[in-house]
Design a protein around this motif. Sequence first.
Motif, PDB file in Angstrom:
ATOM      1  N   ILE A 141       0.885  -1.105  -0.008  1.00  9.97           N
ATOM      2  CA  ILE A 141      -0.036   0.046  -0.045  1.00  9.97           C
ATOM      3  C   ILE A 141       0.964   1.342  -0.004  1.00  9.97           C
ATOM      4  CG2 ILE A 141      -1.820   1.170   1.320  1.00  9.97           C
ATOM      5  CD1 ILE A 141      -2.706  -1.326  -0.135  1.00  9.97           C
ATOM      6  N   GLU A 142       1.925   1.181   0.651  1.00 10.73           N
ATOM      7  CA  GLU A 142       2.598   2.341   0.615  1.00 10.73           C
ATOM      8  C   GLU A 142       3.429   2.561  -0.512  1.00 10.73           C
ATOM      9  OE1 GLU A 142       4.294   4.679   2.955  1.00 10.73           O
ATOM     10  OE2 GLU A 142       2.149   3.916   4.379  1.00 10.73           O
ATOM     11  N   LYS A 143       3.687   1.682  -1.282  1.00  7.08           N
ATOM     12  CA  LYS A 143       4.450   1.657  -2.632  1.00  7.08           C
ATOM     13  C   LYS A 143       3.203   2.070  -3.622  1.00  7.08           C
ATOM     14  CE  LYS A 143       7.529   1.080  -5.973  1.00  7.08           C
ATOM     15  NZ  LYS A 143       8.687   1.860  -5.915  1.00  7.08           N
ATOM     16  N   ALA A 144       1.957   1.750  -3.605  1.00  5.86           N
ATOM     17  CA  ALA A 144       1.048   2.043  -4.409  1.00  5.86           C
ATOM     18  C   ALA A 144       0.737   3.665  -4.129  1.00  5.86           C
ATOM     19  CB  ALA A 144      -0.178   1.367  -4.178  1.00  5.86           C
ATOM     20  N   ALA A 145       0.609   4.001  -3.091  1.00  5.45           N
ATOM     21  CA  ALA A 145       0.511   5.325  -2.667  1.00  5.45           C
ATOM     22  C   ALA A 145       1.629   6.455  -3.362  1.00  5.45           C
ATOM     23  CB  ALA A 145       0.338   5.537  -1.102  1.00  5.45           C
ATOM     24  N   TYR A 146       2.828   5.752  -3.144  1.00  8.97           N
ATOM     25  CA  TYR A 146       4.136   6.352  -3.743  1.00  8.97           C
ATOM     26  C   TYR A 146       3.870   6.829  -5.062  1.00  8.97           C
ATOM     27  CZ  TYR A 146       8.928   7.426  -5.067  1.00  8.97           C
ATOM     28  OH  TYR A 146       9.998   8.132  -5.828  1.00  8.97           O
ATOM     29  N   LEU A 147       3.455   5.729  -5.749  1.00  5.35           N
ATOM     30  CA  LEU A 147       3.390   5.997  -7.303  1.00  5.35           C
ATOM     31  C   LEU A 147       2.114   6.944  -7.660  1.00  5.35           C
ATOM     32  CD1 LEU A 147       3.752   2.022  -8.378  1.00  5.35           C
ATOM     33  CD2 LEU A 147       5.505   3.815  -8.624  1.00  5.35           C
ATOM     34  N   ALA A 151       2.302  10.116  -9.897  1.00  4.37           N
ATOM     35  CA  ALA A 151       1.624  10.403 -11.022  1.00  4.37           C
ATOM     36  C   ALA A 151       0.708  11.712 -10.887  1.00  4.37           C
ATOM     37  CB  ALA A 151       0.376   9.222 -11.258  1.00  4.37           C
ATOM     38  N   LEU A 152       0.245  12.136  -9.651  1.00  5.63           N
ATOM     39  CA  LEU A 152      -0.454  13.384  -9.411  1.00  5.63           C
ATOM     40  C   LEU A 152       0.599  14.493  -9.588  1.00  5.63           C
ATOM     41  CD1 LEU A 152      -3.100  14.514  -8.426  1.00  5.63           C
ATOM     42  CD2 LEU A 152      -2.083  14.310  -6.127  1.00  5.63           C
ATOM     43  N   GLU A 153       1.768  14.254  -9.204  1.00  4.71           N
ATOM     44  CA  GLU A 153       2.610  15.362  -9.369  1.00  4.71           C
ATOM     45  C   GLU A 153       3.109  15.736 -10.831  1.00  4.71           C
ATOM     46  OE1 GLU A 153       6.125  14.648  -7.210  1.00  4.71           O
ATOM     47  OE2 GLU A 153       5.518  15.043  -5.342  1.00  4.71           O
ATOM     48  N   LYS A 154       3.071  14.790 -11.559  1.00  9.02           N
ATOM     49  CA  LYS A 154       3.437  14.857 -13.222  1.00  9.02           C
ATOM     50  C   LYS A 154       2.005  15.190 -14.088  1.00  9.02           C
ATOM     51  CE  LYS A 154       7.655  12.500 -14.078  1.00  9.02           C
ATOM     52  NZ  LYS A 154       8.366  11.652 -14.919  1.00  9.02           N
ATOM     53  N   GLY A 155       0.987  15.377 -13.324  1.00 10.33           N
ATOM     54  CA  GLY A 155      -0.284  15.514 -13.885  1.00 10.33           C
ATOM     55  C   GLY A 155      -0.860  14.461 -14.779  1.00 10.33           C
ATOM     56  N   LEU A 156      -0.448  13.154 -14.376  1.00 10.94           N
ATOM     57  CA  LEU A 156      -1.216  12.161 -15.084  1.00 10.94           C
ATOM     58  C   LEU A 156      -2.742  11.660 -14.773  1.00 10.94           C
ATOM     59  CD1 LEU A 156       2.062   9.855 -15.005  1.00 10.94           C
ATOM     60  CD2 LEU A 156       1.446  11.473 -16.876  1.00 10.94           C
ATOM     61  N   VAL A 157      -3.065  12.284 -13.682  1.00 13.92           N
ATOM     62  CA  VAL A 157      -4.385  11.730 -13.251  1.00 13.92           C
ATOM     63  C   VAL A 157      -5.449  13.013 -13.951  1.00 13.92           C
ATOM     64  CG1 VAL A 157      -5.797  11.559 -11.364  1.00 13.92           C
ATOM     65  CG2 VAL A 157      -3.374  11.425 -10.936  1.00 13.92           C
ATOM     66  N   ARG A 158      -5.061  13.809 -14.387  1.00 11.60           N
ATOM     67  CA  ARG A 158      -6.046  14.924 -14.994  1.00 11.60           C
ATOM     68  C   ARG A 158      -6.546  14.524 -16.297  1.00 11.60           C
ATOM     69  NH1 ARG A 158      -3.892  20.973 -16.047  1.00 11.60           N
ATOM     70  NH2 ARG A 158      -3.917  20.875 -13.436  1.00 11.60           N
ATOM     71  N   GLY A 159      -7.865  14.361 -16.385  1.00 11.60           N
ATOM     72  CA  GLY A 159      -8.651  13.953 -17.539  1.00 11.60           C
ATOM     73  C   GLY A 159      -8.915  12.175 -17.560  1.00 11.60           C
ATOM     74  N   ARG A 160      -8.341  11.792 -16.416  1.00 15.17           N
ATOM     75  CA  ARG A 160      -8.485  10.240 -16.360  1.00 15.17           C
ATOM     76  C   ARG A 160      -9.132   9.836 -15.069  1.00 15.17           C
ATOM     77  NH1 ARG A 160      -3.433  10.886 -18.415  1.00 15.17           N
ATOM     78  NH2 ARG A 160      -2.962  10.298 -20.484  1.00 15.17           N
ATOM     79  N   SER A 161      -9.677   8.788 -15.133  1.00 16.94           N
ATOM     80  CA  SER A 161     -10.319   8.244 -13.724  1.00 16.94           C
ATOM     81  C   SER A 161      -9.441   8.115 -12.549  1.00 16.94           C
ATOM     82  CB  SER A 161     -11.370   6.710 -14.058  1.00 16.94           C
ATOM     83  OG  SER A 161     -11.456   6.198 -12.920  1.00 16.94           O
ATOM     84  N   ILE A 162      -9.894   8.488 -11.428  1.00 15.63           N
ATOM     85  CA  ILE A 162      -9.070   8.426 -10.051  1.00 15.63           C
ATOM     86  C   ILE A 162      -8.846   6.726  -9.639  1.00 15.63           C
ATOM     87  CG2 ILE A 162      -9.007   8.935  -7.586  1.00 15.63           C
ATOM     88  CD1 ILE A 162     -10.221  11.649  -8.393  1.00 15.63           C
ATOM     89  N   THR A 163     -10.293   6.228  -9.962  1.00 15.49           N
ATOM     90  CA  THR A 163     -10.161   4.953  -9.529  1.00 15.49           C
ATOM     91  C   THR A 163      -9.307   3.984 -10.470  1.00 15.49           C
ATOM     92  OG1 THR A 163     -12.451   5.209  -8.785  1.00 15.49           O
ATOM     93  CG2 THR A 163     -11.599   2.766  -9.025  1.00 15.49           C
ATOM     94  N   GLY A 164      -9.235   4.605 -11.633  1.00 11.03           N
ATOM     95  CA  GLY A 164      -8.447   3.617 -12.522  1.00 11.03           C
ATOM     96  C   GLY A 164      -6.856   3.865 -12.540  1.00 11.03           C
ATOM     97  N   ILE A 165      -6.551   5.041 -12.039  1.00  9.80           N
ATOM     98  CA  ILE A 165      -5.018   5.337 -11.629  1.00  9.80           C
ATOM     99  C   ILE A 165      -4.694   4.471 -10.506  1.00  9.80           C
ATOM    100  CG2 ILE A 165      -3.564   7.176 -11.309  1.00  9.80           C
ATOM    101  CD1 ILE A 165      -4.037   7.057 -14.166  1.00  9.80           C
ATOM    102  N   ILE A 166      -5.627   4.724  -9.582  1.00 11.76           N
ATOM    103  CA  ILE A 166      -5.208   4.012  -7.994  1.00 11.76           C
ATOM    104  C   ILE A 166      -4.968   2.729  -8.412  1.00 11.76           C
ATOM    105  CG2 ILE A 166      -7.170   3.976  -6.977  1.00 11.76           C
ATOM    106  CD1 ILE A 166      -4.112   5.220  -5.292  1.00 11.76           C
ATOM    107  N   ALA A 167      -5.926   1.886  -8.873  1.00 10.60           N
ATOM    108  CA  ALA A 167      -6.094   0.418  -9.473  1.00 10.60           C
ATOM    109  C   ALA A 167      -4.756   0.245 -10.265  1.00 10.60           C
ATOM    110  CB  ALA A 167      -7.277   0.148 -10.142  1.00 10.60           C
ATOM    111  N   ALA A 168      -4.316   1.104 -11.180  1.00  9.17           N
ATOM    112  CA  ALA A 168      -2.980   0.814 -11.917  1.00  9.17           C
ATOM    113  C   ALA A 168      -1.875   0.739 -10.892  1.00  9.17           C
ATOM    114  CB  ALA A 168      -3.059   1.843 -12.975  1.00  9.17           C
ATOM    115  N   SER A 169      -1.876   1.856 -10.092  1.00 10.09           N
ATOM    116  CA  SER A 169      -0.741   2.079  -9.149  1.00 10.09           C
ATOM    117  C   SER A 169      -0.590   0.773  -8.141  1.00 10.09           C
ATOM    118  CB  SER A 169      -0.958   3.448  -8.187  1.00 10.09           C
ATOM    119  OG  SER A 169      -1.035   4.656  -9.193  1.00 10.09           O
TER     120      SER A 169
END
Length: 303
Positions: A141-147, A151-169
């Motif tokens: 869980i710590e590794k997933a939160a870090y990833l 991704a949030l710092e690089k702006g990869l979450v913008r325009g995409r599903s939050i659930t999809g990005i957190i599941a991919a992490s």
Amino acid sequence: MVLEIINADSICKRCGKNSMLTDNDTGERFCGKCGYVISEELQDSGPEWRSFSKEGGTDPTRTGPPTSLAMHDRGLATIISSSNRDSSGKPLSSSMKSTIERLRTWDSRSKVNASADRNLRQALTGLAMLKDKLSLSDSVIEKAAYLYRKALEKGLVRGRSITGIIAASLYAACRDTETPRNLKDVAEAANVNKKDISRCYRILHKELELKMPVVDPVQCIARIASKLRITEKSKRYACKILQTAQEHDGLAGKDPMGLAAAALYMSCVIHCEDRTQRDVAEAANVTEVTIRNRYKGLRTNQD
């Protein structure tokens, strides 16, 4: 009874003498002259943790719980208690209750002052739910939160599903820590389409430059065998089958869960354990066709 002098500069409130003692058995602290009891319980004022310095010595420090990336505020924020009582345990007055309620409201609002903070709180709340569904450890869980934070710092979450990005992490963290959870398990737990998680995972892999280790199918055997209650003898023989196939380069490019399921099925056939292809396929979360195809390849390597 062992008596020990503590706080030599403390003065008794009754007689004014400088002779405070403590009883290590009962925990009472009292005056050695008049016997006036100051406190009935002994509290440990020593350090909770020890931080090791660069010079090789130890530096005792008193501190709180460790910070965590899986928490929105990393565990550093304070929370106003919901119990309407003061420090002595007495109930608050009606006017003070309304004041404390307003303070709780502004305290919760002040912790989230940007859209990125709200995004992070929602994502990490979903991550905590996935942890319980998939029975994952804190390190994953710590590794997933870090990833996700990267991704949030690089702006990869913008325009995409939050659930999809957190599941991919989370799926990337499982692969990085070699935890036997496949993409289908994460998709079912997160209630997200498998293709959406795959798309988000490829974005994370490319933008964050992730280097994932190759999953060893031997690690997936214990998970499948525990569901089917297969004997230890068959489990060890299945591991031997996979090791032999790995020596002949017969595992390259194959799904590790499918290989582990086929090896267990072959081991059950050899040791006369009543396990069908459907039983093994349901336990491994793969199809029966996959088991038959991997079974043929493993038979070829054994011959």
